[in-house]
Design a protein around this motif. Structure first.
Motif, PDB file in Angstrom:
ATOM      1  N   LYS A  75       0.843  -1.199   0.000  1.00 35.88           N
ATOM      2  CA  LYS A  75       0.000   0.000   0.000  1.00 35.88           C
ATOM      3  C   LYS A  75       0.876   1.246   0.000  1.00 35.88           C
ATOM      4  N   MET A  76       0.306   2.341  -0.452  1.00 34.48           N
ATOM      5  CA  MET A  76       0.997   3.616  -0.347  1.00 34.48           C
ATOM      6  C   MET A  76       1.041   4.044   1.115  1.00 34.48           C
ATOM      7  N   PHE A  77       2.049   4.794   1.462  1.00 35.18           N
ATOM      8  CA  PHE A  77       2.184   5.295   2.829  1.00 35.18           C
ATOM      9  C   PHE A  77       2.750   6.708   2.761  1.00 35.18           C
ATOM     10  N   PRO A  78       2.599   7.494   3.828  1.00 37.43           N
ATOM     11  CA  PRO A  78       3.131   8.863   3.806  1.00 37.43           C
ATOM     12  C   PRO A  78       4.650   8.865   3.677  1.00 37.43           C
ATOM     13  N   ILE A  79       5.143   9.179   2.484  1.00 40.47           N
ATOM     14  CA  ILE A  79       6.569   9.106   2.188  1.00 40.47           C
ATOM     15  C   ILE A  79       7.393   9.966   3.140  1.00 40.47           C
ATOM     16  N   TRP A  80       6.820  11.083   3.578  1.00 40.89           N
ATOM     17  CA  TRP A  80       7.594  12.025   4.378  1.00 40.89           C
ATOM     18  C   TRP A  80       8.045  11.444   5.712  1.00 40.89           C
ATOM     19  N   ILE A  81       7.401  10.342   6.180  1.00 44.96           N
ATOM     20  CA  ILE A  81       7.834   9.780   7.460  1.00 44.96           C
ATOM     21  C   ILE A  81       9.215   9.122   7.346  1.00 44.96           C
ATOM     22  N   LEU A  82       9.705   8.950   6.113  1.00 45.47           N
ATOM     23  CA  LEU A  82      11.053   8.413   5.943  1.00 45.47           C
ATOM     24  C   LEU A  82      12.107   9.427   6.371  1.00 45.47           C
ATOM     25  N   LEU A  83      11.759  10.719   6.343  1.00 42.09           N
ATOM     26  CA  LEU A  83      12.717  11.734   6.800  1.00 42.09           C
ATOM     27  C   LEU A  83      13.006  11.586   8.286  1.00 42.09           C
ATOM     28  N   PRO A  84      11.986  11.553   9.159  1.00 43.75           N
ATOM     29  CA  PRO A  84      12.310  11.301  10.569  1.00 43.75           C
ATOM     30  C   PRO A  84      12.938   9.930  10.784  1.00 43.75           C
ATOM     31  N   PHE A  85      12.594   8.955   9.931  1.00 50.12           N
ATOM     32  CA  PHE A  85      13.208   7.635  10.052  1.00 50.12           C
ATOM     33  C   PHE A  85      14.710   7.720   9.810  1.00 50.12           C
ATOM     34  N   VAL A  86      15.135   8.487   8.787  1.00 54.12           N
ATOM     35  CA  VAL A  86      16.563   8.627   8.495  1.00 54.12           C
ATOM     36  C   VAL A  86      17.290   9.242   9.686  1.00 54.12           C
ATOM     37  N   LEU A  87      16.717  10.316  10.248  1.00 58.86           N
ATOM     38  CA  LEU A  87      17.340  10.960  11.404  1.00 58.86           C
ATOM     39  C   LEU A  87      17.427   9.992  12.585  1.00 58.86           C
ATOM     40  N   MET A  88      16.357   9.239  12.779  1.00 62.82           N
ATOM     41  CA  MET A  88      16.337   8.262  13.865  1.00 62.82           C
ATOM     42  C   MET A  88      17.345   7.147  13.610  1.00 62.82           C
ATOM     43  N   ASP A  89      17.459   6.712  12.363  1.00 63.13           N
ATOM     44  CA  ASP A  89      18.349   5.608  12.045  1.00 63.13           C
ATOM     45  C   ASP A  89      19.808   5.983  12.272  1.00 63.13           C
ATOM     46  N   VAL A  90      20.151   7.236  11.998  1.00 64.27           N
ATOM     47  CA  VAL A  90      21.515   7.696  12.278  1.00 64.27           C
ATOM     48  C   VAL A  90      21.813   7.568  13.770  1.00 64.27           C
ATOM     49  N   SER A  91      20.855   7.979  14.597  1.00 65.41           N
ATOM     50  CA  SER A  91      21.030   7.857  16.045  1.00 65.41           C
ATOM     51  C   SER A  91      21.060   6.397  16.477  1.00 65.41           C
ATOM     52  N   LEU A  92      20.199   5.569  15.856  1.00 63.84           N
ATOM     53  CA  LEU A  92      20.189   4.143  16.182  1.00 63.84           C
ATOM     54  C   LEU A  92      21.530   3.495  15.871  1.00 63.84           C
ATOM     55  N   GLN A  93      22.111   3.865  14.737  1.00 65.09           N
ATOM     56  CA  GLN A  93      23.398   3.284  14.369  1.00 65.09           C
ATOM     57  C   GLN A  93      24.492   3.706  15.338  1.00 65.09           C
ATOM     58  N   TYR A  94      24.348   4.903  15.880  1.00 64.43           N
ATOM     59  CA  TYR A  94      25.285   5.366  16.899  1.00 64.43           C
ATOM     60  C   TYR A  94      25.257   4.427  18.100  1.00 64.43           C
ATOM     61  N   PHE A  95      24.045   4.089  18.561  1.00 63.22           N
ATOM     62  CA  PHE A  95      23.911   3.171  19.688  1.00 63.22           C
ATOM     63  C   PHE A  95      24.262   1.746  19.294  1.00 63.22           C
ATOM     64  N   MET A  96      23.901   1.343  18.065  1.00 65.05           N
ATOM     65  CA  MET A  96      24.229  -0.004  17.616  1.00 65.05           C
ATOM     66  C   MET A  96      25.729  -0.221  17.588  1.00 65.05           C
TER      67      MET A  96
END
Length: 275
Positions: free
Chosen positions: A80-101
């Motif tokens: 299904k289609m989803f709000p593409i813009w939520i990938l922007l906060p995901f990218v910011l979050m993923d950078v922080s997650l990788q820091y902890f990982m």
């Protein structure tokens, strides 16, 4: 008291799917690997041999899980289609997650150092591809698609019907971590699985999980290639202040994803859904 119906797959059926997928590939590849070892050949590195094994076993397990579910293709694999813009906060979050990982990996390595042979085995992902770009495509595109179709498709389709959303996300994430068969990657992969499970559950779209997984793997690849350049960025250096910043970013972005997709939230977080 009548027992509530269990939909496919439950936890045990999911474990069987994962084990079957691994067994099929190993059963085919092991004799070829032994032949290569004894005769000093490299048939397993030949794309004309390795790719059909990989594609064939993957298509079989996807079809097996889909047919046993008893649901329609669109229900098992909700493209299904989803709000593409939520990938922007995901990218910011993923950078922080990788820091902890990275910190998690350092902690695990301090207890159980990664042997050289294991690093060499991991490097073969790229060596077995016809080119470096094909190796990158396997990690950034092909891998995320297949893994999400299995875990956020087949597995979560059953889990979201059998368990509360919280339990479905957490258990599927743990299974996702064990699937990588890498003790040094178990915790980071499970953490990633939680976030991808949230994307799938909140948006109702498997595309969101595939996109998030692909972005994550791409960022990991870039962090390896440009490690020296990134290590000089002050915000990424280790300090107590930066730990607080990254924790805040992760929490903020998780809440953003939850609330931004709340209209698609058809299942409660803690209660098992009624069918």
């Amino acid at each position: 008291m009548t027992q509530q119906k269990q939909f496919y797959p439950n936890i045990w059926a999911s474990l069987f799917i994962i084990a079957l997928y691994t067994f099929i590939q190993a059963a085919i590849e092991l004799p070829i690997a032994l032949y290569d070892l004894n005769h000093k050949t490299a048939y397993l590195n030949n794309p004309l041999i390795s790719y059909p094994i990989f594609i064939g076993s993957t298509l079989f397990i996807l079809y097996y899980g889909y047919k046993n579910s008893g649901f329609s293709f669109k229900e098992v694999f909700p493209f299904k289609m989803f709000p593409i813009w939520i990938l922007l906060p995901f990218v910011l979050m993923d950078v922080s997650l990788q820091y902890f990982m990275n910190d998690v990996n350092l902690w695990v390595n301090s207890i159980l150092p990664v042997p050289d042979w294991f690093n060499q085995l991991f490097a073969r992902i790229f060596e077995r591809a016809p080119s470096q770009w094909m190796g990158v495509a396997k990690v950034v595109v092909i891998g995320p698609i297949i893994e999400e179709l299995i875990f956020r498709g087949i597995v979560m389709n059953g889990f979201l019907r059998n368990y509360s959303k919280t339990k479905a996300i957490l258990i599927s994430a743990i299974l996702f971590g064990f699937f990588h068969m890498n003790p040094w990657q178990l915790l980071p992969a499970s953490i990633l699985g939680v976030v991808l499970g949230m994307l799938r559950a909140q948006t109702g779209s498997i595309w969101a999980a595939i996109a998030g997984h692909s972005i994550h793997n791409g960022l990991v690849y870039l962090s390896i290639v440009y490690y020296k350049e990134l290590s000089s960025i002050s915000i990424l250096t280790k300090s107590a202040q930066n730990n607080i910043i990254h924790t805040f970013v992760i929490c903020l972005m998780l809440l953003t994803i939850i609330f931004a997709t709340r209209k698609n939230n058809q299942l409660s977080w803690f209660k098992r859904p009624t069918q």
